[in-house]
Design an enzyme around this catalytic site. Structure first.
Site, PDB file in Angstrom:
ATOM      1  N   ASP A  23      32.507  81.705  25.356  1.00 24.09           N
ATOM      2  CA  ASP A  23      32.196  82.989  25.999  1.00 24.09           C
ATOM      3  C   ASP A  23      30.688  83.176  25.931  1.00 24.09           C
ATOM      4  OD1 ASP A  23      33.972  86.028  26.258  1.00 24.09           O
ATOM      5  OD2 ASP A  23      31.831  85.797  26.651  1.00 24.09           O
ATOM      6  N   ASN A  31      33.063  97.751  24.658  1.00 19.63           N
ATOM      7  CA  ASN A  31      34.171  96.793  24.550  1.00 19.63           C
ATOM      8  C   ASN A  31      35.180  97.215  23.488  1.00 19.63           C
ATOM      9  OD1 ASN A  31      31.770  94.081  24.658  1.00 19.63           O
ATOM     10  ND2 ASN A  31      32.774  95.092  26.364  1.00 19.63           N
ATOM     11  N   ASN A  33      36.996  99.645  22.644  1.00 17.36           N
ATOM     12  CA  ASN A  33      38.254 100.370  22.827  1.00 17.36           C
ATOM     13  C   ASN A  33      39.419  99.462  23.181  1.00 17.36           C
ATOM     14  OD1 ASN A  33      37.680  99.717  25.438  1.00 17.36           O
ATOM     15  ND2 ASN A  33      37.784 101.786  26.254  1.00 17.36           N
ATOM     16  N   ARG A  34      39.168  98.182  23.441  1.00 15.71           N
ATOM     17  CA  ARG A  34      40.296  97.312  23.773  1.00 15.71           C
ATOM     18  C   ARG A  34      40.116  95.870  23.305  1.00 15.71           C
ATOM     19  NH1 ARG A  34      37.027  98.002  27.792  1.00 15.71           N
ATOM     20  NH2 ARG A  34      36.374  96.254  29.089  1.00 15.71           N
ATOM     21  N   LYS A  47      30.439  87.117  21.271  1.00 12.92           N
ATOM     22  CA  LYS A  47      31.880  87.382  21.302  1.00 12.92           C
ATOM     23  C   LYS A  47      32.665  86.194  20.773  1.00 12.92           C
ATOM     24  CE  LYS A  47      32.312  90.805  24.953  1.00 12.92           C
ATOM     25  NZ  LYS A  47      32.919  91.157  26.254  1.00 12.92           N
ATOM     26  N   ALA A  96      33.389  81.572  38.297  1.00  8.47           N
ATOM     27  CA  ALA A  96      33.738  80.787  37.110  1.00  8.47           C
ATOM     28  C   ALA A  96      35.163  80.255  37.217  1.00  8.47           C
ATOM     29  CB  ALA A  96      33.582  81.642  35.856  1.00  8.47           C
ATOM     30  N   CYS A 148      25.856 100.446  34.132  1.00 11.12           N
ATOM     31  CA  CYS A 148      24.504 101.026  34.204  1.00 11.12           C
ATOM     32  C   CYS A 148      24.206 101.529  35.618  1.00 11.12           C
ATOM     33  CB  CYS A 148      23.452 100.023  33.737  1.00 11.12           C
ATOM     34  SG  CYS A 148      23.354  98.558  34.744  1.00 11.12           S
ATOM     35  N   CYS A 421      44.476  72.437  51.303  1.00  9.21           N
ATOM     36  CA  CYS A 421      43.446  72.848  50.340  1.00  9.21           C
ATOM     37  C   CYS A 421      42.380  71.765  50.226  1.00  9.21           C
ATOM     38  CB  CYS A 421      44.089  73.104  48.982  1.00  9.21           C
ATOM     39  SG  CYS A 421      42.902  73.492  47.695  1.00  9.21           S
TER      40      CYS A 421
HETATM   41 ZN   LIG Z   1      44.340  73.497  45.903  1.00 12.19          ZN
END
Ligand SMILES: [Zn+2]
Length: 588
Positions: A23, A31, A33-34, A47, A96, A148, A421
């Site tokens: 990470d 962050n 609160n969960r 993290k 990502a 922000c 694809c």
């Molecule tokens: Zn694919």
């Protein structure tokens, strides 16, 4: 982030003992609160590293390696991916996700992909050659806004609406402002450490004893739209690239108060159900002037504080509660007024504010449990080849917002790979463009990197290499490619790119290649002269409809950004539980 913390905890509790965590983020107050592996004292730390330490306390025998790094870095190459039995994603952005999809395909490692959006969530298993890859189906992109931007530098109506709904409305009429809970928890103990940093709350005076509600409303307007904006506008660094906001003038506030005081009162003493109707502003499609917005603001404050005194402190925004819509419309439009942003009608605000989605910790926990179940099946498949497979079938599972027949979870068999694809089936990609105008630089940056998500593309036509990138280029090569970037496709030396050209695109970092068939055409009337259209790409790069259908593309949970699902205002919100699987099957 949100899924990652739950996932790591559930993995170690389930007996997984060889885990690598990656990470790039550091822990923020908002962050807490969960993301339950983190505490106030960890704010600012990695993290990945803090999550590792917290998980080791749950199971000290686990072997956990933590990388505070970006998954797209070179150190995480195909060989790195090959060293794992499976890859579990808890990512927060499409770029990502697409990159990890390609790395997992190149390494032939199964990938469990996940995402949540409010009450909805999804877990999918991608196995090369067996199930569809992450990019086999188009993914819509949700709109997200950094916190922000909401607090300091809005430049769109939605930013002001989110601010009014999630920060100002709860501050005046609700309990805690969104995200403020964690902030307050430790405040006493830390004695004001981190003061002014990441402050979720809006500073505003409390109502004085016996103060008329409209007068108190004027105080709020002066403090929030006058003083606070003036302080913000004075922070020069913030306004280098944009116009600073203008504080709300006292004339506007005075005019608003005059409208409220001069209104025609009804004969009875019933509490009005709507501030705008009480002021005679009955057209919900009209946009109000700043003075009218100030009047609705004051009127709504009066009705809410005096007419609903028993509920103040517990009120939340509800798009079916006209006073809250009135207040958020007026409050957001006044903020827009200060920032030079166009105002919106209450009809529009109602639709936009109603579609804001927040991360829900419980959804993250459910999704993480499902990821671990799929991961267990993937590992068992490797060990029990004689198994008939029935119990080890991977599933795509949806967490539904509106459970159907009492079922919160809906599962379907993953679809097979899509032969069209270009990522997993090597299908040809067709690009239409004006090859006389499009430069090689635009092809590389906008088509190959942005639309097709290549990280380090090389471009070859026939025997001519037109472009390559990377750190190991010689200086003269770099200069040559920089010069070529400025040339149009049709003007490239050697083998120019024109109608019918076959362009070979290769990315060694992703171990991926694609054949791009170029079709030259002139722009259509009204079209950008330097247009391009790619067939076979993942749609939605330039926005489009929000991600209601496919939580997979979202992942609101991992960031503190707010995810806004945009749809035609007034369109009936779809909520039928069977919807997602049905839609996907149709798509196949
Ligand atoms: Zn694919």
């Amino acid at each position: 982030g949100g899924i990652g913390c739950e996932l790591l905890k559930t993995l170690v509790l389930s007996g997984f003992s060889n885990i690598t965590v990656i990470d790039m983020d550091t822990i923020e107050v908002s962050n807490l609160n969960r993301q339950f592996l983190f505490r106030r004292r960890h704010v600012g730390q990695s993290k990945a590293k803090v999550a590792r330490e917290a998980s080791l306390r749950i199971n000290p025998k686990a072997k956990i390696v933590a990388h505070h790094a970006n998954i797209k870095e070179d150190q995480f190459d195909v060989d790195f991916f090959k060293s794992f039995d499976c890859v579990l994603n808890g990512l927060d952005n499409l770029e990502a996700r697409r990159h990890v999809n390609r790395m997992a395909l190149a390494a032939s490692v199964p990938l469990v992909e996940s995402g949540t959006a409010g009450y909805r969530g999804q877990v999918t298993v991608h196995i090369k050659g067996e199930t569809e890859c992450f990019e086999c189906q188009p993914k819509p992109i949700p709109k997200k806004y950094p916190v922000c931007t909401i607090r300091n530098t809005p430049d769109k109506p939605i930013h002001c609406i989110v601010w009014a709904k999630d920060l100002l409305f709860p501050r005046l009429f609700g309990g805690e402002a969104v995200g403020a809970e964690a902030e307050r928890e430790d405040e006493g103990k830390n004695g004001g450490e981190d003061e002014g940093k990441d402050r979720s709350d809006i500073e505003v005076s409390e109502r004085a004893e016996g103060q008329p509600a409209v007068e108190y409303g004027c105080v709020v307007l002066r403090e929030v739209y006058g003083d606070a904006i003036a302080r913000l506008a004075a922070v020069e660094d913030m306004w280098k690239d944009r116009e600073p906001p203008t504080p709300l003038s006292s004339d506007v506030i005075a005019a608003g108060r005059a409208i409220v005081q001069g209104r025609a009162r009804g004969g009875d003493d019933k509490v009005p159900t709507s501030a705008s109707l009480a002021l005679g502003l009955s057209d919900s499609h009209a946009t109000w002037s700043a003075e009218q917005s100030a009047a609705v603001f004051l009127m709504a404050v009066e009705i809410l504080l005096d007419g609903h005194a028993d509920r103040v402190g517990k009120l939340g925004f509800d798009k079916e509660f006209p006073l809250s819509v009135d207040f958020v419309t007026a409050a957001s439009n006044l903020r827009s007024h200060c920032y030079g942003i166009e105002p919106k009608s209450s009809f529009d605000v109602k639709g936009m504010a109603g579609n804001i989605i927040h991360a829900i910790a419980t959804t993250n926990a459910i999704i993480s449990g499902l990821i671990v179940l799929e991961a267990q099946k993937l590992l068992l498949r490797g060990l029990r080849q004689d198994d008939d497979g029935a119990t080890l079938t991977p599933w795509t599972t949806f967490v539904q917002h509106n459970p159907t027949g009492g079922r919160l979870l809906q599962r379907i068999k993953p679809l097979p790979p899509n032969p069209k694809c270009y990522v997993c089936s090597k299908a040809q990609v067709v690009m239409e463009a004006n090859t006389g105008l499009m430069t090689l630089g635009r092809l590389v940056d906008d088509v190959l990197r942005k639309a097709l998500a290549f990280a380090e593309p090389t471009v070859t036509v026939g025997s001519t290499m037109h472009y390559e990138c990377g750190d190991d280029l010689e200086e003269d090569e770099r200069e040559r490619y920089d010069a070529l970037r400025k040339r149009s496709l049709g003007d490239l030396p050697g083998d120019p790119i024109g109608h019918g050209s076959l362009v070979q695109v290769e990315d060694f970092s992703q171990e991926m290649s694609v054949e791009l068939l170029v079709c030259h055409r002139e722009p259509r009337e009204g079209e950008d002269p330097d247009f391009f259209e790619v067939k076979g790409e993942v749609k939605g790069q330039d926005g489009g409809r929000g991600g209601e259908d496919e939580p997979e593309g979202e992942g609101d949970s991992d960031s503190d950004d707010l995810c806004v699902v945009e749809e035609a205002v007034g369109e009936k919100r779809k909520g039928a539980g069977q919807e997602e699987p049905a839609k996907r099957q149709r798509a196949s």
